[in-house]
Every structure is written in C-alpha cells, then in structure tokens.
Design a protein around this motif. Sequence first.
Motif, PDB file in Angstrom:
ATOM      1  N   ILE A  48     -56.488  17.060   8.932  1.00 49.95           N
ATOM      2  CA  ILE A  48     -56.364  17.484  10.666  1.00 49.95           C
ATOM      3  C   ILE A  48     -56.774  16.241  11.471  1.00 49.95           C
ATOM      4  CG2 ILE A  48     -57.729  18.749  12.364  1.00 49.95           C
ATOM      5  CD1 ILE A  48     -58.103  21.025  10.466  1.00 49.95           C
ATOM      6  N   ALA A  49     -57.888  15.267  10.736  1.00 51.05           N
ATOM      7  CA  ALA A  49     -58.181  14.096  11.793  1.00 51.05           C
ATOM      8  C   ALA A  49     -56.977  13.415  11.707  1.00 51.05           C
ATOM      9  CB  ALA A  49     -59.498  13.876  11.069  1.00 51.05           C
ATOM     10  N   MET A  50     -56.420  13.123  10.394  1.00 47.86           N
ATOM     11  CA  MET A  50     -55.432  11.981  10.514  1.00 47.86           C
ATOM     12  C   MET A  50     -54.289  12.622  11.145  1.00 47.86           C
ATOM     13  SD  MET A  50     -56.943   9.638   9.071  1.00 47.86           S
ATOM     14  CE  MET A  50     -55.360   8.694   9.265  1.00 47.86           C
ATOM     15  N   GLY A  51     -53.852  13.808  11.145  1.00 45.97           N
ATOM     16  CA  GLY A  51     -52.893  14.396  11.964  1.00 45.97           C
ATOM     17  C   GLY A  51     -52.871  13.944  13.419  1.00 45.97           C
ATOM     18  N   LEU A  52     -54.328  14.174  13.822  1.00 43.45           N
ATOM     19  CA  LEU A  52     -54.614  13.843  15.419  1.00 43.45           C
ATOM     20  C   LEU A  52     -54.422  12.334  15.684  1.00 43.45           C
ATOM     21  CD1 LEU A  52     -57.733  16.265  15.696  1.00 43.45           C
ATOM     22  CD2 LEU A  52     -55.312  16.633  16.702  1.00 43.45           C
ATOM     23  N   VAL A  53     -54.752  11.514  14.632  1.00 44.88           N
ATOM     24  CA  VAL A  53     -54.608  10.181  14.778  1.00 44.88           C
ATOM     25  C   VAL A  53     -53.270   9.654  14.829  1.00 44.88           C
ATOM     26  CG1 VAL A  53     -55.003   7.875  13.577  1.00 44.88           C
ATOM     27  CG2 VAL A  53     -57.033   9.690  13.602  1.00 44.88           C
ATOM     28  N   ALA A  54     -52.413  10.460  13.948  1.00 45.65           N
ATOM     29  CA  ALA A  54     -50.972  10.220  13.992  1.00 45.65           C
ATOM     30  C   ALA A  54     -50.334  10.298  15.354  1.00 45.65           C
ATOM     31  CB  ALA A  54     -50.151  10.916  12.950  1.00 45.65           C
ATOM     32  N   ALA A  55     -50.902  11.497  15.999  1.00 49.05           N
ATOM     33  CA  ALA A  55     -50.291  11.983  17.390  1.00 49.05           C
ATOM     34  C   ALA A  55     -50.741  11.175  18.259  1.00 49.05           C
ATOM     35  CB  ALA A  55     -50.762  13.446  17.543  1.00 49.05           C
TER      36      ALA A  55
END
Length: 387
Positions: A48-55
């Motif tokens: 979830i954290a990496m998804g937010l970082v990507a966004a």
Amino acid sequence: MPQPLRFALFFGVVLLVLGGLHYYLYARLVRDTGLLPPWRMRATIALIAMGLVAAATMASARALPPSVARIVTWPGYLWFGVMFLLVVALVLGDLVRFAFVQLARFGVGTDDPARRLFLGRVVGGTAVAIATGGAALGVRAARGAPVVRTHEVELAGLPQALDGTKIVHLTDLHIGPTIGRDFIADLVRRTNALEPDLIAITGDLADGDAERLKDDVAPLAELRARRGVYFVPGNHDYYSGIGPWLERVRSLGIRVLVNERVEIREGEAAFDLVGIDDATGRPDLDHALAGRDPARASVLLAHRPSVVEQAAARGIGLQLSGHTHGGQIWPWRFAIFLREPYADGMHLHRDKTWIFVSRGCGYWGPPMRVGAPPEIGQLVLRTPRSA
C-alpha cells in the motif's frame, strides 16, 4: 476539454491501473504464498505504501524543483521498474501454474491445496528474486557509461571529399526528475572525445519545464563538432513545452531543424542534412526536401523510426532516429513493433534507405535499463565503392 480536467481524467486512470497492479501483487505475493500474520500485515502495508509513493511520484515529478524532485521521485521511479519486473515474472509464473493445473486434470500430478501453496511460494519467491536482481542490474546499466556503437554507411551520392564524415548521434536524453547536470556533462565529455564532424540530437531532450531545467541542460553548450550540432524535437519535448525548449536549445548554440534542411559542405562537395518535426507537432518532409537535388546524398534526422517509410519513398539515403529506447526494460521491446518498424540497430529499409535506431542515452521513468543498455551512435559516411 480544459487542461485541468484532462489531467484529472488521466491521473484517475493512472490510479485505477496502479490500484489493479498492486492488488495483483498482493494476491500473488501475500495471499497465494500463505504468509503468516505478522509478515502478511507487513507485506500488505508495504505494498500500500509503495502504491501511494508511485501515485505521489506521478503527481509531483514535474511540479517540484529539480533538486528536490531527484530526492523525492527516485523511490517512486525505482518502484515502477521493480513493479513492472514483478508483474512480468508473476504473469509468466501464472502460466506455469496454469499448465500444472491442466496436467492434473489429465491425471498427471495432483491439484490440491498443499500443491497450490507450494507453487504459489515458488512462483512468488522466484519473481521477487528476478525483479530485485533485474532492477539492480538495470540501474547499473542505465546510470553507467553508454556503449559507443559504430557503423560505416555507404551513402549514394556522397562526394569523395566527404568520405569518412563522422556523425555522432545522441537521442532520448530525458533530462528531468532523475537525470541532471552531472549525467549530461559526462555525456558531453564522452561525445567530444569521439571528435565528431557533426553531432545529431534526435529528440526527447527533456521531461520538464525549460526554465527549471536550464542548469541541467547547460553542459550541452560544450558540445563540439566541426560541422555543427543539430537538433530535431521528439514527443516528450512537446509534452514539456516545445516553444521554450526550442528557444533553450538555440541558446546553447545548437541548430534546430524543423521541416528544413541544410547543406553540409566541404568546398564544392556537399550532402543534405534534413530535419523533420515529431508526429506530435506538424511533420512535413516534402517541405523539408523542396528544391533539393535528388542526386545529392542525404541524411534525415527524425525522432520516430516510422518516418522511414516516407524517407524511402523520397530517396533519403540514411535516417537517424530514437524514440524506442530499445524497449528499455525487457520484454517491453516486443511492444515496440506495434507502432515502429525497428526497435534498435542498423537496417536497410526496402533496399532503399539505411536507418539507424539508437537505444538512446538516457531513460524514461524508471532509472533502469534491462536488456537495452544506453548508447551513443557513431555513423561514418562512406562514398560507395562503385563510385
């Protein structure tokens, strides 16, 4: 459609795609591997954290000052590359799992929960190993020294006085979020060390605002070639604001060729250097070629390889292009052929026109190259032996 609304729509689609990809990673790496509760929670939070970082990276890469963007966006762009490699490896693993299930239906082996868990763990572990190893090698390749690829080209109509003319070809520098001044200064030193007669830059110079990136692009003013440095735009130059970028390029002492040609002379001997606009703009090869002597040798600078069809129809001897990055991260190379005739290398198109497609000097998005190392092209023009 207003620009803010267009961006919001685009970003919404990006978020949906990112969400779908991260759920797929969760399903294959967390759910299907049967991680125990402590590790299951940690892995879920990490995804979830990496998804937010990507966004966040997608939203802020061009908005932040370059010095800040290079710190903030590196983790996001690295994750994009790792994520791509993970998805590719997991999809291939899914094909293997599917084959085992089908074999079990025909009585070869078994298809029970324990076997599925075992396969899930093998596929997941293998995918993580492939993705992390591939990403590490990819970063090393992308940030390392470009390969110099040299080709001698017999060019019809080239006078003997211009035999041996050396063109150094640069393309797809993508100065921006993770490529800055030091990278470009090193590229300039390597280019000048080749002692070119002419330097050709075939587009995608930058990703970002021309004013914000002026210090990063400044080393290009040190490029040296006896017969000049020339530039044609690419699609990313349009995305970044084509007007200001063309002004910036000219301020560096680089000649911009947009649907026009110049004569490269040695006394009375000459060949035509032709530059065409990118398809994002208004390419007009006929305008560029108007009034030229068709018997004279010609070299075309065009960002996209697909222009070669027009070039061959009009008797162009050699085309220099980029755009493809050679795929940049395997197996993206195979998708290139949906839009372009060549991914990289030297080719003779329809027995008429030579085309050299460079993998490029920089990279776009993830700071990695897997199976497509960066390169500098060096083309040595030769008078045909029969001439």
